[in-house]
Design a protein around this motif. Structure first.
Motif, short mmCIF file in Angstrom:
data_model
loop_
_atom_site.label_atom_id
_atom_site.label_comp_id
_atom_site.label_asym_id
_atom_site.label_seq_id
_atom_site.Cartn_x
_atom_site.Cartn_y
_atom_site.Cartn_z
N GLY A 329 0.81 -1.22 0.00
CA GLY A 329 0.00 0.00 0.00
C GLY A 329 0.84 1.26 0.00
O GLY A 329 0.46 2.27 -0.60
N SER A 330 2.00 1.25 0.66
CA SER A 330 2.85 2.45 0.69
C SER A 330 3.32 2.82 -0.70
O SER A 330 3.37 4.00 -1.06
CB SER A 330 4.05 2.19 1.61
N ARG A 333 0.31 4.38 -2.62
CA ARG A 333 0.00 5.76 -2.21
C ARG A 333 1.00 6.75 -2.78
O ARG A 333 0.64 7.85 -3.17
CB ARG A 333 -0.03 5.83 -0.68
N ALA A 334 2.26 6.35 -2.83
CA ALA A 334 3.29 7.27 -3.31
C ALA A 334 3.28 7.43 -4.83
O ALA A 334 3.71 8.47 -5.35
CB ALA A 334 4.67 6.79 -2.85
N ALA A 336 0.47 6.68 -6.96
CA ALA A 336 -0.86 6.57 -7.55
C ALA A 336 -1.03 7.47 -8.76
O ALA A 336 -1.57 7.07 -9.80
CB ALA A 336 -1.92 6.87 -6.49
#
Length: 483
Positions: A329-330, A333-334, A336
């Motif tokens: 997920g990290s 998010r960075a 996207a």
């Protein structure tokens, strides 16, 4: 009760020639299998191929016999020991000599006091089988009192049988051999040669099939006129010659059959005829396949080149979406925004062409006639009311001033992050704060750190450059700087 599935004796294949060939090379393989029983360094000897040494001994004797001479035992041992040392650098001189002597003893059948090799071969026509005796090396006394070694006919046969021939050449040679045996009346030998001819014909068909299949797999890399075409042309010419040669041999068989009275010879002639008919039928089908291949291949290559895309597009599901589902997920998010831009592509900016828009609503000249057109414009549309109450605007202005004054200089992104931390659930407050800070970029706006903002005013930020804006207290020459 007998088993109905049993094979009759007369239908069992006669493979005496094949068994004989295996028997001739058995001493070479036996030297390799038994090298572990020698008292030598195991690791060093493991790298030495005894079959290579045995074939090298045969090759050396062929060279000597070609010059009319022989080779002594000492010469053979020294030669083979040097070859063993080349194969294994860690091999000692004594171990190399031991391995060389082992090969020499295997070729001369030392375990049976250097007598001829004797093996029993199965034959469907002989209940007790047949025995085959042979030798590979023959000792010969020389005028000077020494002993030299020559190859026997069986050893030379081993050397010839292990030579590699391409399918085209092997097919032609085996057919010529069949014809020579027929001329000499050696019908049993001709039948064995016809068996090899059929085998070579099958091998040739498989080789050409693999060649055409490989060309189709690399349809854009293999050029017919330079690579595949010459090979197919050569195969077609040789197949034409083979079909003519096979037809001549079949005609010869028809003329000879009436004069042959021996039952065994007649059985051989019948077998030769059936084999040659099978080979000829196979070659006729193969030559038709070769003739059609050129047109099919060129058409396939043309279609492939015509449909070839200008560039390779990624498989969206297999190469992009599936890896993203397994990404942490990290990372998502960075990245996207970049991932979305890569998938959707770059959108061209929307441009309003006022001239084209007005022309679209103008009447045609034929319908308007000579009358002059007049245009009337309505009053400007009143601005939309802000969705923020006065209290929200006051809180946002106060938060902006306090944050900027406390920090001295801070970027837009940092201010919004602090607002999100201070009021994570107040979305209206965060939007209002953003609009206030955005309007503060306009040089017509009073410094947001010192006076009220102008949310009611229209804002045009087209002059702003960079990726973020840094806010600070008003100083001479400008209140805000973009970075």
């Amino acid at each position: 009760m007998s088993d109905e599935r049993s094979i009759p004796i007369d239908a069992a294949p006669r493979l005496i020639g094949h068994l004989r060939a295996l028997s001739l090379i058995a001493p070479l393989q036996r030297a390799e299998d038994n090298k572990g029983m020698l008292h030598v360094a195991a690791k060093a000897a493991e790298r030495v191929d005894m079959r290579y040494l045995a074939l090298a001994a045969i090759e050396l004797l062929i060279d000597r016999m070609g010059a009319g001479s022989t080779a002594s035992r000492t010469e053979l041992i020294e030669y083979l020991a040097s070859l063993a040392s080349i194969q294994s650098r860690g091999l000692s001189s004594a171990d190399a000599a031991t391995l060389a002597e082992h090969v020499f003893d295997g070729l001369t059948n030392a375990r049976d006091r250097r007598a001829r090799f004797k093996v029993r071969l199965f034959d469907p026509d002989e209940p007790n089988g047949v025995y085959f005796e042979f030798a590979l090396l023959r000792a010969e006394p020389l005028p000077d009192g020494t002993v030299g070694y020559r190859l026997t006919q069986e050893a030379i046969e081993v050397h010839l049988s292990l030579l590699a021939h391409d399918p085209l050449t092997a097919t032609q040679v085996s057919e010529i051999i069949v014809g020579e045996f027929l001329k000499r009346g050696l019908y049993d030998h001709a039948a064995a040669a016809a068996e090899r001819t059929r085998t070579n014909g099958i091998r040739l068909a498989e080789a050409l099939r693999l060649l055409m299949a490989e060309a189709r797999r690399a349809i854009l890399k293999v050029m017919w006129h330079h690579e595949l075409g010459p090979k197919m042309e050569e195969a077609r010419d040789l197949l034409d010659a083979s079909i003519v040669r096979e037809g001549a041999m079949l005609a010869q068989l028809s003329d000879t059959a009436a004069d042959v009275t021996d039952e065994t010879d007649r059985r051989h002639l019948s077998r030769i005829r059936s084999l040659l008919i099978d080979v000829q039928t196979r070659h006729r089908k193969l030559i038709v396949r070769i003739q059609n291949t050129a047109e099919e291949y060129l058409q396939l290559q043309a279609d492939t080149l015509k449909l070839r895309p200008l560039s390779r597009l990624p498989d969206l599901e297999r190469e992009i979406l599936d890896p993203l589902l397994h990404a942490p997920g990290s990372f998502l998010r960075a990245n996207a925004s970049n991932v979305f831009g890569a998938i959707s592509g770059v959108l061209s900016p929307l441009v309003l062409d006022l001239g084209a828009a007005i022309a679209a609503f103008e009447p045609e000249l034929e319908d308007a006639g000579a009358a002059d057109s007049t245009y009337e414009f309505d009053d400007p549309t009143p601005p939309l009311e802000l969705p923020f109450d006065e209290a929200t605007i006051a809180r946002a202005e106060q938060f902006a001033r306090t944050t900027i004054i406390t920090a001295g200089a801070i970027t837009l992104g940092d201010i919004l992050e602090r607002a999100a931390e201070a009021r994570p659930d107040d979305v209206s407050f965060q939007r209002c704060l953003f609009l206030i800070l955005e309007q503060a970029i306009d040089p017509r706006t009073t410094d947001v750190a010192g006076a009220a903002s102008i949310l009611e005013s229209r804002f045009d930020a087209g002059f702003v450059e960079g990726t973020d804006v840094r806010f600070s207290c008003a100083v001479p020459g400008g209140a805000h700087a973009s970075q």
